[in-house]
Scaffold this motif. Structure first.
Motif, PDB file in Angstrom:
ATOM      1  N   VAL A 142       0.875  -1.175   0.000  1.00 28.63           N
ATOM      2  CA  VAL A 142       0.000   0.000   0.000  1.00 28.63           C
ATOM      3  C   VAL A 142       0.912   1.225   0.000  1.00 28.63           C
ATOM      4  O   VAL A 142       1.621   1.484   0.968  1.00 28.63           O
ATOM      5  CB  VAL A 142      -0.934   0.022   1.227  1.00 28.63           C
ATOM      6  N   LYS A 143       0.920   1.955  -1.104  1.00 29.88           N
ATOM      7  CA  LYS A 143       1.833   3.087  -1.269  1.00 29.88           C
ATOM      8  C   LYS A 143       1.313   4.352  -0.617  1.00 29.88           C
ATOM      9  O   LYS A 143       2.073   5.141  -0.068  1.00 29.88           O
ATOM     10  CB  LYS A 143       2.087   3.336  -2.759  1.00 29.88           C
ATOM     11  N   GLN A 144      -0.003   4.576  -0.710  1.00 25.75           N
ATOM     12  CA  GLN A 144      -0.583   5.757  -0.092  1.00 25.75           C
ATOM     13  C   GLN A 144      -2.098   5.609   0.017  1.00 25.75           C
ATOM     14  O   GLN A 144      -2.690   4.743  -0.617  1.00 25.75           O
ATOM     15  CB  GLN A 144      -0.247   7.031  -0.876  1.00 25.75           C
ATOM     16  N   VAL A 145      -2.681   6.444   0.848  1.00 23.94           N
ATOM     17  CA  VAL A 145      -4.130   6.506   1.025  1.00 23.94           C
ATOM     18  C   VAL A 145      -4.600   7.900   0.649  1.00 23.94           C
ATOM     19  O   VAL A 145      -3.992   8.893   1.051  1.00 23.94           O
ATOM     20  CB  VAL A 145      -4.519   6.183   2.488  1.00 23.94           C
ATOM     21  N   SER A 147      -9.396   5.785  -1.003  1.00 26.36           N
ATOM     22  CA  SER A 147      -8.820   4.799  -1.915  1.00 26.36           C
ATOM     23  C   SER A 147      -7.451   4.372  -1.412  1.00 26.36           C
ATOM     24  O   SER A 147      -6.688   5.193  -0.891  1.00 26.36           O
ATOM     25  CB  SER A 147      -8.674   5.379  -3.326  1.00 26.36           C
ATOM     26  N   LEU A 148      -7.171   3.078  -1.562  1.00 24.63           N
ATOM     27  CA  LEU A 148      -5.832   2.553  -1.306  1.00 24.63           C
ATOM     28  C   LEU A 148      -5.092   2.501  -2.633  1.00 24.63           C
ATOM     29  O   LEU A 148      -5.573   1.893  -3.591  1.00 24.63           O
ATOM     30  CB  LEU A 148      -5.903   1.139  -0.720  1.00 24.63           C
ATOM     31  N   ILE A 149      -3.948   3.136  -2.702  1.00 22.23           N
ATOM     32  CA  ILE A 149      -3.109   3.055  -3.893  1.00 22.23           C
ATOM     33  C   ILE A 149      -2.092   1.945  -3.647  1.00 22.23           C
ATOM     34  O   ILE A 149      -1.182   2.088  -2.836  1.00 22.23           O
ATOM     35  CB  ILE A 149      -2.395   4.391  -4.182  1.00 22.23           C
ATOM     36  N   ILE A 153      -5.925   0.754  -7.779  1.00 25.21           N
ATOM     37  CA  ILE A 153      -6.659   1.609  -6.849  1.00 25.21           C
ATOM     38  C   ILE A 153      -7.825   0.804  -6.287  1.00 25.21           C
ATOM     39  O   ILE A 153      -8.640   0.266  -7.031  1.00 25.21           O
ATOM     40  CB  ILE A 153      -7.174   2.884  -7.538  1.00 25.21           C
ATOM     41  N   ILE A 154      -7.896   0.714  -4.950  1.00 19.30           N
ATOM     42  CA  ILE A 154      -8.929  -0.079  -4.293  1.00 19.30           C
ATOM     43  C   ILE A 154      -9.763   0.817  -3.388  1.00 19.30           C
ATOM     44  O   ILE A 154      -9.223   1.570  -2.564  1.00 19.30           O
ATOM     45  CB  ILE A 154      -8.309  -1.220  -3.459  1.00 19.30           C
ATOM     46  N   PHE A 161       1.438  -0.050   6.913  1.00 21.38           N
ATOM     47  CA  PHE A 161       2.343  -0.039   5.758  1.00 21.38           C
ATOM     48  C   PHE A 161       3.259   1.196   5.757  1.00 21.38           C
ATOM     49  O   PHE A 161       4.041   1.377   4.817  1.00 21.38           O
ATOM     50  CB  PHE A 161       1.535  -0.042   4.458  1.00 21.38           C
ATOM     51  N   ASP A 162       3.138   2.029   6.792  1.00 22.65           N
ATOM     52  CA  ASP A 162       3.885   3.298   6.830  1.00 22.65           C
ATOM     53  C   ASP A 162       3.624   4.117   5.570  1.00 22.65           C
ATOM     54  O   ASP A 162       4.541   4.737   5.001  1.00 22.65           O
ATOM     55  CB  ASP A 162       5.394   3.053   6.990  1.00 22.65           C
ATOM     56  N   ALA A 163       2.381   4.109   5.127  1.00 18.61           N
ATOM     57  CA  ALA A 163       2.000   4.823   3.903  1.00 18.61           C
ATOM     58  C   ALA A 163       1.471   6.212   4.253  1.00 18.61           C
ATOM     59  O   ALA A 163       0.770   6.379   5.260  1.00 18.61           O
ATOM     60  CB  ALA A 163       0.929   4.034   3.143  1.00 18.61           C
ATOM     61  N   PRO A 164       1.782   7.218   3.454  1.00 14.03           N
ATOM     62  CA  PRO A 164       1.277   8.567   3.711  1.00 14.03           C
ATOM     63  C   PRO A 164      -0.226   8.669   3.444  1.00 14.03           C
ATOM     64  O   PRO A 164      -0.779   7.910   2.648  1.00 14.03           O
ATOM     65  CB  PRO A 164       2.074   9.436   2.725  1.00 14.03           C
ATOM     66  N   ILE A 165      -0.862   9.613   4.127  1.00 11.53           N
ATOM     67  CA  ILE A 165      -2.301   9.851   3.987  1.00 11.53           C
ATOM     68  C   ILE A 165      -2.496  11.227   3.370  1.00 11.53           C
ATOM     69  O   ILE A 165      -1.912  12.216   3.834  1.00 11.53           O
ATOM     70  CB  ILE A 165      -3.003   9.778   5.353  1.00 11.53           C
ATOM     71  N   PHE A 166      -3.331  11.292   2.336  1.00 17.18           N
ATOM     72  CA  PHE A 166      -3.596  12.562   1.648  1.00 17.18           C
ATOM     73  C   PHE A 166      -5.098  12.799   1.525  1.00 17.18           C
ATOM     74  O   PHE A 166      -5.909  11.878   1.594  1.00 17.18           O
ATOM     75  CB  PHE A 166      -3.006  12.543   0.234  1.00 17.18           C
TER      76      PHE A 166
END
Length: 206
Positions: free
Chosen positions: A76-79, A92-94, A103-104, A118-123
């Motif tokens: 999971v790259k980012q939210v 969406s989950l990228i 994209i989910i 996942f230590d993914a950034p949130i936008f």
């Protein structure tokens, strides 16, 4: 539309609305907060991900998703919180696997619980923050010696436009470090993660 990065500022419960929790996302390069009301299970899952010292004895649903994704090399790259309709946030989950991006669709609470793992950034998009972002101020007159100094945001505070420190349901200040560590182990074993978080805070103060 430009994206705005968000951090998690806090999560807590409503003292008047049973089962209601508030997740507060903070604008990284600004002062606005994005409040999202979430369920008890999702609040617990997010709180556990934030409290690095608390390890559930068995994987929770979001932990299982993370383990499953790791096994099949899915990242999971980012939210992105991309839509707000009638007070409901859509996210969406990228994701990426074998250099192919997907994209989910996901509930925002689930998406953030996974982003933490996942230590993914949130936008979010600037227009959503313009529409739903708020400013929360601390009223120092309401603070007293019986309340912790750390800010804790409650659902009730969002409704009233104020920010107050939360009151812990149990006082651990009289306990020794050895007793605190034992209580922490017991709380985690009993899956009482809210109590475990309070104990961990007391240990950190020492």
């Amino acid at each position: 539309m430009s994206l705005v990065r968000l951090n998690i500022k806090g999560i807590s419960y409503s003292q008047t609305q049973n089962g209601a929790y508030a997740l507060i996302l903070n604008e990284v390069d600004g002062d606005r907060k994005l409040p999202i009301v979430i369920g008890a299970f999702e609040a617990q899952s997010i709180a556990i991900a934030l409290e690095k010292e608390i390890r559930p004895p068995r994987p929770l649903t979001h932990d299982l998703f993370k383990n499953f994704a790791d096994r099949f090399d899915i990242v999971v790259k980012q939210v992105i919180i991309h839509k707000l309709v009638d007070g409901v946030f859509y996210s969406s989950l990228i994701c990426e696997r074998d250099k192919i991006e997907e994209i989910i669709d996901a509930r925002t609470s689930d998406a953030i619980a996974l982003a933490l793992r996942f230590d993914a950034p949130i936008f979010t998009y600037k227009n959503i923050l313009d529409k739903a972002g708020i400013y929360l101020k601390v009223d120092s007159k309401k603070e007293d010696k019986d309340k912790p100094s750390e800010d804790s945001i409650l659902v009730d505070d969002i409704l009233s436009g104020e920010l107050e420190p939360a009151v812990s349901s149990e006082d651990f200040s009289s306990k020794s470090l050895e007793e605190l560590h034992k209580l922490l182990e017991e709380a985690v074993a009993n899956e009482d993660y809210e109590k475990a978080a309070h104990i961990r805070d007391e240990i950190s103060k020492r």
